[in-house]
Motif scaffolding. Sequence first.
Motif, mmCIF file in Angstrom:
data_model
loop_
_atom_site.group_PDB
_atom_site.id
_atom_site.type_symbol
_atom_site.label_atom_id
_atom_site.label_comp_id
_atom_site.label_asym_id
_atom_site.label_seq_id
_atom_site.Cartn_x
_atom_site.Cartn_y
_atom_site.Cartn_z
ATOM 1 N N LEU A 1 9.856 13.805 1.080
ATOM 2 C CA LEU A 1 10.771 13.446 0.003
ATOM 3 C C LEU A 1 10.085 13.777 -1.308
ATOM 4 C CD1 LEU A 1 13.466 12.178 -0.778
ATOM 5 C CD2 LEU A 1 12.340 9.959 -0.772
ATOM 6 N N LEU A 2 10.715 14.621 -2.100
ATOM 7 C CA LEU A 2 10.177 14.983 -3.404
ATOM 8 C C LEU A 2 10.912 14.180 -4.465
ATOM 9 C CD1 LEU A 2 9.481 17.484 -1.582
ATOM 10 C CD2 LEU A 2 9.499 18.782 -3.696
ATOM 11 N N TRP A 3 10.169 13.377 -5.190
ATOM 12 C CA TRP A 3 10.703 12.593 -6.300
ATOM 13 C C TRP A 3 10.489 13.453 -7.544
ATOM 14 C CZ3 TRP A 3 12.371 7.602 -4.972
ATOM 15 C CH2 TRP A 3 11.971 7.126 -3.724
ATOM 16 N N LEU A 4 11.539 13.800 -8.232
ATOM 17 C CA LEU A 4 11.429 14.652 -9.409
ATOM 18 C C LEU A 4 11.505 13.789 -10.659
ATOM 19 C CD1 LEU A 4 13.786 17.496 -8.191
ATOM 20 C CD2 LEU A 4 11.298 17.408 -8.061
ATOM 21 N N LYS A 5 10.507 13.945 -11.501
ATOM 22 C CA LYS A 5 10.472 13.146 -12.722
ATOM 23 C C LYS A 5 10.185 14.023 -13.926
ATOM 24 C CE LYS A 5 7.020 10.500 -13.684
ATOM 25 N NZ LYS A 5 6.586 9.162 -13.740
ATOM 26 N N PRO A 6 10.692 13.617 -15.079
ATOM 27 C CA PRO A 6 10.485 14.418 -16.289
ATOM 28 C C PRO A 6 9.005 14.481 -16.670
ATOM 29 C CG PRO A 6 12.117 12.688 -16.651
ATOM 30 C CD PRO A 6 11.489 12.427 -15.329
ATOM 31 N N ALA A 7 8.593 15.656 -17.140
ATOM 32 C CA ALA A 7 7.222 15.851 -17.629
ATOM 33 C C ALA A 7 7.295 16.754 -18.857
ATOM 34 C CB ALA A 7 6.355 16.481 -16.546
ATOM 35 N N LEU A 8 6.209 16.797 -19.589
ATOM 36 C CA LEU A 8 6.111 17.630 -20.791
ATOM 37 C C LEU A 8 7.297 17.400 -21.720
ATOM 38 C CD1 LEU A 8 4.869 20.931 -19.134
ATOM 39 C CD2 LEU A 8 3.493 19.194 -20.299
ATOM 40 N N ALA A 9 7.445 16.152 -22.109
ATOM 41 C CA ALA A 9 8.512 15.727 -23.022
ATOM 42 C C ALA A 9 9.902 16.055 -22.484
ATOM 43 C CB ALA A 9 8.315 16.324 -24.409
ATOM 44 N N GLY A 10 10.038 16.006 -21.143
ATOM 45 C CA GLY A 10 11.332 16.233 -20.526
ATOM 46 C C GLY A 10 11.708 17.688 -20.358
ATOM 47 N N SER A 11 10.799 18.612 -20.668
ATOM 48 C CA SER A 11 11.141 20.034 -20.588
ATOM 49 C C SER A 11 11.077 20.576 -19.155
ATOM 50 C CB SER A 11 10.237 20.859 -21.499
ATOM 51 O OG SER A 11 8.890 20.737 -21.103
ATOM 52 N N VAL A 12 10.412 19.875 -18.236
ATOM 53 C CA VAL A 12 10.333 20.288 -16.833
ATOM 54 C C VAL A 12 10.475 19.068 -15.943
ATOM 55 C CG1 VAL A 12 8.841 22.280 -17.283
ATOM 56 C CG2 VAL A 12 7.822 20.090 -16.715
ATOM 57 N N GLY B 1 0.810 -1.216 0.000
ATOM 58 C CA GLY B 1 0.000 0.000 0.000
ATOM 59 C C GLY B 1 0.843 1.267 0.000
ATOM 60 N N LEU B 2 1.941 1.252 -0.755
ATOM 61 C CA LEU B 2 2.872 2.377 -0.794
ATOM 62 C C LEU B 2 2.752 3.150 -2.100
ATOM 63 C CD1 LEU B 2 6.046 0.521 0.513
ATOM 64 C CD2 LEU B 2 4.376 1.851 1.833
ATOM 65 N N GLY B 3 3.132 4.423 -2.041
ATOM 66 C CA GLY B 3 3.221 5.212 -3.263
ATOM 67 C C GLY B 3 4.465 4.817 -4.042
ATOM 68 N N LEU B 4 4.391 4.879 -5.364
ATOM 69 C CA LEU B 4 5.533 4.552 -6.225
ATOM 70 C C LEU B 4 5.640 5.605 -7.318
ATOM 71 C CD1 LEU B 4 7.768 2.571 -7.256
ATOM 72 C CD2 LEU B 4 5.978 1.494 -8.626
ATOM 73 N N THR B 5 6.818 6.211 -7.426
ATOM 74 C CA THR B 5 7.096 7.171 -8.491
ATOM 75 C C THR B 5 8.029 6.496 -9.482
ATOM 76 O OG1 THR B 5 6.878 9.007 -6.956
ATOM 77 C CG2 THR B 5 8.003 9.452 -9.044
ATOM 78 N N GLY B 6 7.549 6.314 -10.698
ATOM 79 C CA GLY B 6 8.369 5.669 -11.714
ATOM 80 C C GLY B 6 9.237 6.665 -12.450
ATOM 81 N N ASP B 7 10.439 6.221 -12.798
ATOM 82 C CA ASP B 7 11.302 6.986 -13.700
ATOM 83 C C ASP B 7 11.740 8.332 -13.128
ATOM 84 O OD1 ASP B 7 12.695 7.378 -16.090
ATOM 85 O OD2 ASP B 7 10.972 8.245 -17.109
ATOM 86 N N PHE B 8 12.063 8.397 -11.822
ATOM 87 C CA PHE B 8 12.513 9.676 -11.276
ATOM 88 C C PHE B 8 13.975 9.916 -11.641
ATOM 89 C CE2 PHE B 8 14.001 7.029 -7.793
ATOM 90 C CZ PHE B 8 15.127 7.687 -7.315
ATOM 91 N N VAL B 9 14.357 11.192 -11.646
ATOM 92 C CA VAL B 9 15.726 11.552 -12.031
ATOM 93 C C VAL B 9 16.452 12.367 -10.963
ATOM 94 C CG1 VAL B 9 15.279 11.427 -14.510
ATOM 95 C CG2 VAL B 9 14.963 13.602 -13.301
ATOM 96 N N ALA B 10 15.734 12.838 -9.950
ATOM 97 C CA ALA B 10 16.359 13.608 -8.877
ATOM 98 C C ALA B 10 15.484 13.516 -7.632
ATOM 99 C CB ALA B 10 16.534 15.064 -9.291
ATOM 100 N N LEU B 11 16.086 13.811 -6.491
ATOM 101 C CA LEU B 11 15.373 13.813 -5.217
ATOM 102 C C LEU B 11 15.668 15.092 -4.466
ATOM 103 C CD1 LEU B 11 16.125 10.205 -3.901
ATOM 104 C CD2 LEU B 11 13.938 11.073 -4.696
#
Length: 185
Positions: A113-124, A91-101
């Motif tokens: 904990l902030l999981w940073l992942k690419p969005a908008l075709a990697g522009s943000v 029952g845990l949250g999962l962030t796929g494909d993160f690139v930074a924390l």
Amino acid sequence: LACARSIAAELHSTTVAVLPGAHSSDAPRVLHAHGADRVIVLGDAGLEEYATEPFTSALSAAIIAGSPFAVIAPFSARGRDYAPRVAARLGLGLTGDFVALEVRGADSDDPDLLWLKPALAGSVLAPVIAHTTPSMGTLRPGSFPVAAVRDEGHAQIGLAELEQRRPVEGELLQRLRAVARSELE
């Protein structure tokens, strides 16, 4: 492990690697050299070759026994196979494909904990906060530079030996707790 070390330092915590299956006796030393403070070896014969259910069960039990702040899995075929199953089972949250924390409130009793992942075709980079503890993420390869190999100290190594039959989760959990208790003594 470089990723885990970065947040462990901010949280004044340790980095633990879980090593499923029978591996060379050199593997825990290599994990320590690359950043693990502690290595838990799951020595079940059923984990020698990758199979979804045994790995999912073993890692789920290790997470329950260890109560980590975060769990980082590789963004590989195997990681993408077992990580969502472990997250769903617990029952845990999962962030796929993160690139930074990022850690917010590292010195507070309840850091985020902030999981940073690419969005908008990697522009943000979009921040994702999981409201579960631990939170889980799969790390995109090449996102963190390889940390310098360290020589100092020795890894704390815990061994969880499992019986040949597939144990039920409660049995595995009791064995892992016994290993954790023996390390604290």
